[in-house]
Design a protein around this motif. Sequence first.
Motif, short mmCIF file in Angstrom:
data_model
loop_
_atom_site.label_atom_id
_atom_site.label_comp_id
_atom_site.label_asym_id
_atom_site.label_seq_id
_atom_site.Cartn_x
_atom_site.Cartn_y
_atom_site.Cartn_z
N VAL A 155 78.77 56.99 53.94
CA VAL A 155 77.70 57.95 53.66
C VAL A 155 76.40 57.35 54.17
O VAL A 155 76.02 56.24 53.78
CB VAL A 155 77.60 58.24 52.15
CG1 VAL A 155 76.53 59.29 51.88
CG2 VAL A 155 78.96 58.70 51.60
N GLU A 156 75.73 58.08 55.09
CA GLU A 156 74.52 57.51 55.69
C GLU A 156 73.33 58.43 55.49
O GLU A 156 73.45 59.65 55.39
CB GLU A 156 74.74 57.24 57.19
CG GLU A 156 75.11 58.43 58.04
CD GLU A 156 73.92 59.19 58.60
OE1 GLU A 156 72.78 58.69 58.50
OE2 GLU A 156 74.13 60.30 59.13
N ASN A 157 72.16 57.79 55.47
CA ASN A 157 70.90 58.50 55.35
C ASN A 157 69.95 57.96 56.40
O ASN A 157 69.60 56.78 56.35
CB ASN A 157 70.33 58.32 53.94
CG ASN A 157 69.21 59.31 53.64
OD1 ASN A 157 68.98 60.25 54.41
ND2 ASN A 157 68.52 59.09 52.54
N ASN A 158 69.60 58.76 57.39
CA ASN A 158 68.77 58.31 58.52
C ASN A 158 69.40 57.13 59.27
O ASN A 158 68.71 56.21 59.70
CB ASN A 158 67.37 57.92 58.03
CG ASN A 158 66.60 59.10 57.46
OD1 ASN A 158 66.72 60.21 57.97
ND2 ASN A 158 65.84 58.85 56.40
N GLY A 159 70.72 57.17 59.36
CA GLY A 159 71.43 56.13 60.10
C GLY A 159 71.69 54.87 59.31
O GLY A 159 72.36 53.95 59.80
N MET A 160 71.19 54.81 58.07
CA MET A 160 71.36 53.62 57.24
C MET A 160 72.39 53.88 56.14
O MET A 160 72.48 55.00 55.63
CB MET A 160 70.02 53.21 56.63
CG MET A 160 69.01 52.74 57.67
SD MET A 160 67.40 52.30 56.99
CE MET A 160 66.71 53.92 56.67
N CYS B 184 79.98 46.86 55.50
CA CYS B 184 79.26 47.56 56.55
C CYS B 184 78.50 46.55 57.42
O CYS B 184 77.90 45.60 56.89
CB CYS B 184 78.27 48.55 55.92
SG CYS B 184 77.91 49.94 56.96
N ILE B 185 78.55 46.71 58.71
CA ILE B 185 77.80 45.86 59.65
C ILE B 185 76.55 46.63 60.07
O ILE B 185 76.65 47.75 60.60
CB ILE B 185 78.64 45.51 60.90
CG1 ILE B 185 79.99 44.90 60.48
CG2 ILE B 185 77.88 44.56 61.80
CD1 ILE B 185 79.89 43.61 59.71
N THR B 186 75.39 46.05 59.82
CA THR B 186 74.12 46.70 60.20
C THR B 186 73.34 45.78 61.13
O THR B 186 73.69 44.62 61.33
CB THR B 186 73.27 47.02 58.95
OG1 THR B 186 72.97 45.80 58.26
CG2 THR B 186 74.00 47.96 58.03
#
Length: 639
Positions: A203-208, A266-268
């Motif tokens: 689940v992402e918000n603005n790509g984050m 998750c890898i960010t």
Amino acid sequence: MNNTIAKRVADFLKQFPPFDLLSASALLDISKEVKIKYLEKGKTIYNQGEALHNHFYIINKGAISLIKKIDTSTAVIDRFDEGDVFGLRPLFAKETYTNTARTEEETILYAISISLFRPMAIANTQIGNYLIESFASNTENPFSKEHHKQFYSNSEIVSAEDDYLFELQPVKYIKKVVTVKPSAKIKRAATLMSEKNISSIVVENNGMPAGIITDKDLRTKVATGMHTIDDRVSSIMSAPVLCYPKNITIAQVQITMMKHRVGHICITEDGTPNTKIIGLVANHDMVVMKGSNPAVLMKAIKRAKSTKELKRIRGKIMILLDGYISQNIPLTHTSKIIFELNDATIKRIIERCIDKMETPPPVKFAWMSMGSQGRKEQLLHTDQDNAIVFETVDTQTIEVTRAYFLQLSKKINKRLSAIGFEFCDADIMAKNPSYCLSLDEWKQQFTSWTSNTGNDEILLSSIFFDFDISYGDAALTNALSEHTLKLVKNNNLFISKLAASALRSASPLGFFRQFLVESDGEYKDLFDLKKRALLPLIDAGRVLILNYQIKNINNTAERFEKLAELFPEDKDLYLSCSYAFKALLKFRTKHGLLNKDNGRFIKLAILTKEEKMKLKRCFKTIATLQELIKIKFNLGTLL
């Protein structure tokens, strides 16, 4: 040169690095071309500003000083004796010499042809790296990567993949991550998972990353009727998502998943939830590995039912550490893995001790590890440094509450000692009533240390300011950390005294580049690696990080790396400090494992020439750092 002389030269050269890495035939070829120079005391080999020679030099007998002229003054920047190589600039640059080399006594030199030796050094990276390190020792930045570029030029240096243990390889992650928005319906998420044949969706918000949904969530939260397929995915997602940067290793992934009981990471971009998603790692992507790998050890720690069992696992951790050191695994990776295993061991002991108490803890508390474990630097068996902070209670119940935690602490300290973490000689342990305090009492204690500051207060501050939570409520330790930063902000007198204490250990080297050893007592004639080399870096890193109000970085190497990022004018020095600290810690670990002790005191007689050279490089960085501390905190009047 006739063969008899050449053989005598070869016999001498093979005693010292990097010539000991050459084959007998290659060594003889070089020895045949060696030029032997005899020089009286006070004679110059080359001058600052002079054109470069076609040779570099190794000292057969005697001693050499390197002298640098700055404006109208001159200073001796280094000294060399038997077996040392110098005059290496022609290997790395087409410039003039930047200092003067002069004999301090009658000296015999062997001049080694650069044109003959250079191809051998390029072909053997061990030789090349040794020469680079020797040259770098006499530059402004002794750990610069530029020296490697200058030396190897266009030569390709290939590291075999087999040189690293499998679990230390960067993890392979899924790059095409399927995502949904928090406002999406559960039906949409389930449909995508079915279409893509995947077991999870981010689940992402603005790509984050905002959360994650797995098959288990659909089974336990939707199929059971708790939610409908028309509810938003935010109602069933797990949050927050554990995030790491892309260079996380297989071992770190395995440990993290077991420690936090999660199946996905998750890898960010920067390893935090505040930047965009670039990948996903799932537990089914991990390869099941042999019993000595850290993930299996972590599982064994979590399942351990006795102190005896944890002690046996500790033995396996030491075998793992020995393997990492032997295989030359980067210390950054090694430290993180051993810290997690140590931390899990402490946590398991605390859990078992709480179970043995007649009642559960009366209030929230946190177990604080300090010293090397608090800084995530504890590799070998060292003594305990720990404390307890518990929730503030009223005056009527505080002593009863403290009595409970003292009883718990005695059980914990005893079991930590049984598995190899010895009791602290200074009794800085949670079982001591002085270090089993409420949050308000700890705040008052830290306030006292920073406002009424004598030598004892400075010593205690240097120990207690490096704490890390090992178990319990992080809100308590976070509150104490915030309080500490407020206390030292603009507290120039305290910071100056803390900075002065960082200089209490003099340079590790005495006159003529000799190691300063203990003059008497149990460790007479041994070199104290902790006091003379590690502590100056630890103490300096701490005072700088406090002075600049940098939060949540306890590890010494990471502190210097952060300082390098924030202050580019001193970047080279700070990166050198980080490198030096890791090199010294690895050196201590290696000798501790070899001698089955804590590695603090070193017998100089057993060190190779190469080991001494590498240590002296680190000492040079320490000396430069101490000069920076003196200037930055205006310590001329306090020393």
